[in-house]
Design an enzyme around this catalytic site. Structure first.
Site, mmCIF file in Angstrom:
data_model
loop_
_atom_site.group_PDB
_atom_site.id
_atom_site.type_symbol
_atom_site.label_atom_id
_atom_site.label_comp_id
_atom_site.label_asym_id
_atom_site.label_seq_id
_atom_site.Cartn_x
_atom_site.Cartn_y
_atom_site.Cartn_z
ATOM 1 N N SER A 184 7.935 60.335 -22.926
ATOM 2 C CA SER A 184 9.385 59.730 -23.314
ATOM 3 C C SER A 184 10.727 60.592 -22.957
ATOM 4 O O SER A 184 10.450 61.462 -22.950
ATOM 5 C CB SER A 184 9.439 59.351 -25.041
ATOM 6 O OG SER A 184 9.909 59.037 -25.464
ATOM 7 N N TYR A 229 7.377 62.424 -33.572
ATOM 8 C CA TYR A 229 7.951 61.154 -32.698
ATOM 9 C C TYR A 229 7.985 62.055 -30.970
ATOM 10 O O TYR A 229 6.763 62.129 -30.237
ATOM 11 C CB TYR A 229 8.883 60.389 -32.596
ATOM 12 C CG TYR A 229 8.694 59.066 -31.022
ATOM 13 C CD1 TYR A 229 7.655 58.345 -31.401
ATOM 14 C CD2 TYR A 229 9.296 59.050 -30.075
ATOM 15 C CE1 TYR A 229 7.395 57.277 -30.163
ATOM 16 C CE2 TYR A 229 9.344 58.622 -29.216
ATOM 17 C CZ TYR A 229 8.071 57.665 -29.444
ATOM 18 O OH TYR A 229 7.724 56.563 -27.817
HETATM 19 N N1 LIG Z 1 10.212 51.069 -25.788
HETATM 20 C C1 LIG Z 1 11.307 52.295 -25.545
HETATM 21 O O1 LIG Z 1 12.173 52.339 -25.221
HETATM 22 C C2 LIG Z 1 9.511 53.671 -25.258
HETATM 23 C C3 LIG Z 1 10.062 54.711 -24.886
HETATM 24 C C4 LIG Z 1 9.497 55.401 -24.469
HETATM 25 C C5 LIG Z 1 8.257 56.182 -24.816
HETATM 26 N N2 LIG Z 1 7.348 54.517 -25.205
HETATM 27 C C6 LIG Z 1 6.053 54.498 -25.474
HETATM 28 O O2 LIG Z 1 5.829 52.746 -25.129
HETATM 29 C C7 LIG Z 1 4.485 52.939 -25.266
HETATM 30 C C8 LIG Z 1 4.455 51.364 -26.517
HETATM 31 O O3 LIG Z 1 4.932 51.157 -26.891
HETATM 32 P P1 LIG Z 1 6.091 49.320 -26.982
HETATM 33 O O4 LIG Z 1 7.648 50.236 -26.437
HETATM 34 O O5 LIG Z 1 5.944 48.836 -25.989
HETATM 35 O O6 LIG Z 1 6.638 49.182 -28.544
HETATM 36 P P2 LIG Z 1 5.868 47.819 -29.828
HETATM 37 O O7 LIG Z 1 6.354 46.834 -28.571
HETATM 38 O O8 LIG Z 1 5.837 48.247 -30.819
HETATM 39 O O9 LIG Z 1 4.056 48.189 -29.135
HETATM 40 C C9 LIG Z 1 3.240 49.359 -29.405
HETATM 41 C C10 LIG Z 1 2.000 49.037 -29.444
HETATM 42 O O10 LIG Z 1 0.761 50.019 -29.864
HETATM 43 C C11 LIG Z 1 -0.171 49.013 -30.407
HETATM 44 N N3 LIG Z 1 -0.461 50.144 -31.945
HETATM 45 C C12 LIG Z 1 0.600 50.615 -32.854
HETATM 46 N N4 LIG Z 1 -0.519 51.396 -33.812
HETATM 47 C C13 LIG Z 1 -1.754 51.215 -33.553
HETATM 48 C C14 LIG Z 1 -2.993 51.666 -33.688
HETATM 49 N N5 LIG Z 1 -3.344 52.991 -35.008
HETATM 50 N N6 LIG Z 1 -4.142 51.632 -32.870
HETATM 51 C C15 LIG Z 1 -3.911 50.910 -31.942
HETATM 52 N N7 LIG Z 1 -2.790 49.905 -31.377
HETATM 53 C C16 LIG Z 1 -1.943 50.471 -32.147
HETATM 54 C C17 LIG Z 1 0.989 48.101 -31.293
HETATM 55 O O11 LIG Z 1 0.040 47.360 -31.917
HETATM 56 P P3 LIG Z 1 0.764 46.357 -33.145
HETATM 57 O O12 LIG Z 1 1.106 44.877 -32.528
HETATM 58 O O13 LIG Z 1 -0.525 46.245 -34.028
HETATM 59 O O14 LIG Z 1 1.261 47.061 -33.895
HETATM 60 C C18 LIG Z 1 1.509 47.262 -30.391
HETATM 61 O O15 LIG Z 1 -0.027 46.550 -29.795
HETATM 62 C C19 LIG Z 1 4.529 53.626 -26.742
HETATM 63 O O16 LIG Z 1 3.685 55.111 -26.525
HETATM 64 C C20 LIG Z 1 6.063 54.193 -27.315
HETATM 65 O O17 LIG Z 1 5.562 55.616 -27.578
HETATM 66 C C21 LIG Z 1 8.030 53.096 -26.404
#
Ligand SMILES: NC(=O)c1ccc[n+]([C@@H]2O[C@H](COP(=O)([O-])OP(=O)(O)OC[C@H]3O[C@@H](n4cnc5c(N)ncnc54)[C@H](OP(=O)(O)O)[C@@H]3O)[C@@H](O)[C@H]2O)c1
Length: 306
Positions: A151, A176
């Site tokens: 990130s 985080y």
């Molecule tokens: N969006 C951004 O701008 C951004 C920036 C930098 C890095 N990232 C990284 O990208 C990755 C994906 O995030 P996203 O942005 O797509 O967010 P998201 O839409 O909230 O997706 C996160 C996913 O992780 C799952 N999750 C959460 N806790 C979990 C657990 N205990 N066991 C298994 N699965 C779990 C969630 O499941 P539920 O739906 O059941 O909660 C969801 O499917 C993350 O690692 C995040 O740190 C995102």
């Protein structure tokens, strides 16, 4: 390198088994959608099986013949990680790509079932354990890959890996950043260990810039107020393009291992996927090696590279 790379640059993935954690929403979902289009066998590793099945239904609207499987994985609980791997191994004989995508950001203070601060536990230690349990499959599958999610939040911080319980003076965003920095150092160190043991697997890190997903909405209310959907739209990108660095890291033939892939525009918040040097500035052999030892101790998962 890759100017203008999109998901249409991905080659045929038939016969390849891919695990995507956190596959039911956001970047994980978009990743699965693109992999399904290229005929990969995709395991949607999700903490809520119904959400995983809903995601499969949505993907099948586009690709009715897609080979998709929803399986339970709760990274908040190391016993669940182990059960997921046992179940996966009973159904599949190979693993071409492991995408350690699931994550949470800035929740109120809580600990995982095993007593780790929740972001460190879910984002990093759960994936460390998952990858370690799957190492035999990664080793036996030619040219396999592991993709870890970093990130922007980890780019300007120093490692502070001494208190993974998070009990004292909890700062949600600080944890985080630390959890994401740990994922990035892990990716580099894993690649180093693959090479050292002449294993032809690759470990690659990536970040999606700022992408419009549920990540921000689920975090602390203060952060949600700061980053409303409208401001996310202005500074960030849609989840579909946010998934490109993940897809590039997972599938692009030019990847050698050890790279960090992220968007090329606007301070890294959006754009086309390119290789970024920042990971080499962040990586310190001594720190990464100590983190590895600590992670093996905390998770009880020892990597056997031989
Ligand atoms: N969006 C951004 O701008 C951004 C920036 C930098 C890095 N990232 C990284 O990208 C990755 C994906 O995030 P996203 O942005 O797509 O967010 P998201 O839409 O909230 O997706 C996160 C996913 O992780 C799952 N999750 C959460 N806790 C979990 C657990 N205990 N066991 C298994 N699965 C779990 C969630 O499941 P539920 O739906 O059941 O909660 C969801 O499917 C993350 O690692 C995040 O740190 C995102």
């Amino acid at each position: 390198m890759s100017k203008g790379w999109t998901k249409s640059d991905i080659g045929d993935l038939s016969g390849k088994v891919v695990i995507v954690t956190g596959a039911n929403s956001g970047l994980g979902y978009e990743t699965c959608l693109a992999l399904a289009e290229k005929d990969a066998t995709v395991v949607l590793a999700v903490r809520n099986l119904n959400k995983g099945l809903d995601a499969i239904d949505k993907i099948k609207v586009h690709y009715p013949n897609a080979n998709l499987h929803a399986m339970s994985l709760d990274l908040n609980d190391l016993a669940s990680v182990k059960r997921f791997v046992e179940s996966f191994k009973s159904k599949f004989n190979s693993l071409s790509i492991l995408i350690n995508n699931a994550g949470i950001m800035a929740p109120p203070f809580q600990q995982t079932k095993d007593g780790f601060e929740s972001q460190v536990g879910v984002n990093y230690l759960g994936h460390f354990a998952l990858t370690g349990h799957l190492l035999d499959y990664l080793k036996k599958t030619p040219n396999s890959r592991v993709v870890s999610l970093g990130s922007l939040a980890a780019h300007k911080i120093k490692p502070e890996f001494h208190n993974f319980k998070g009990t004292k003076k909890y700062k949600a965003l600080k944890y985080y950043g630390q959890s994401k920095l740990a994922c990035m150092l892990f990716a580099k160190e894993l690649q180093y260990r693959f090479r050292q043991h002449q294993i032809d697997s690759k470990s690659v890190a990536c970040h999606p810039g700022i992408s419009q997903t549920n990540l921000f909405a689920k975090g602390s209310r203060k952060l949600t107020r700061k980053l409303t959907r409208t401001s996310l739209k202005l500074i960030g990108q849609e989840a579909e393009t946010g998934a490109y660095p993940i897809l590039y890291a997972a599938t692009e033939a030019r990847v050698r291992g050890g790279e960090y892939i992220g968007p090329d525009g606007r301070g890294g918040s959006k754009g086309d996927p390119i290789e970024l040097d920042i990971i080499d500035e962040l990586y310190n052999e001594h720190v990464a090696c100590n983190l590895w030892k600590l992670s093996e101790t905390l998770t009880g998962v020892t990597y056997n590279f031989k």
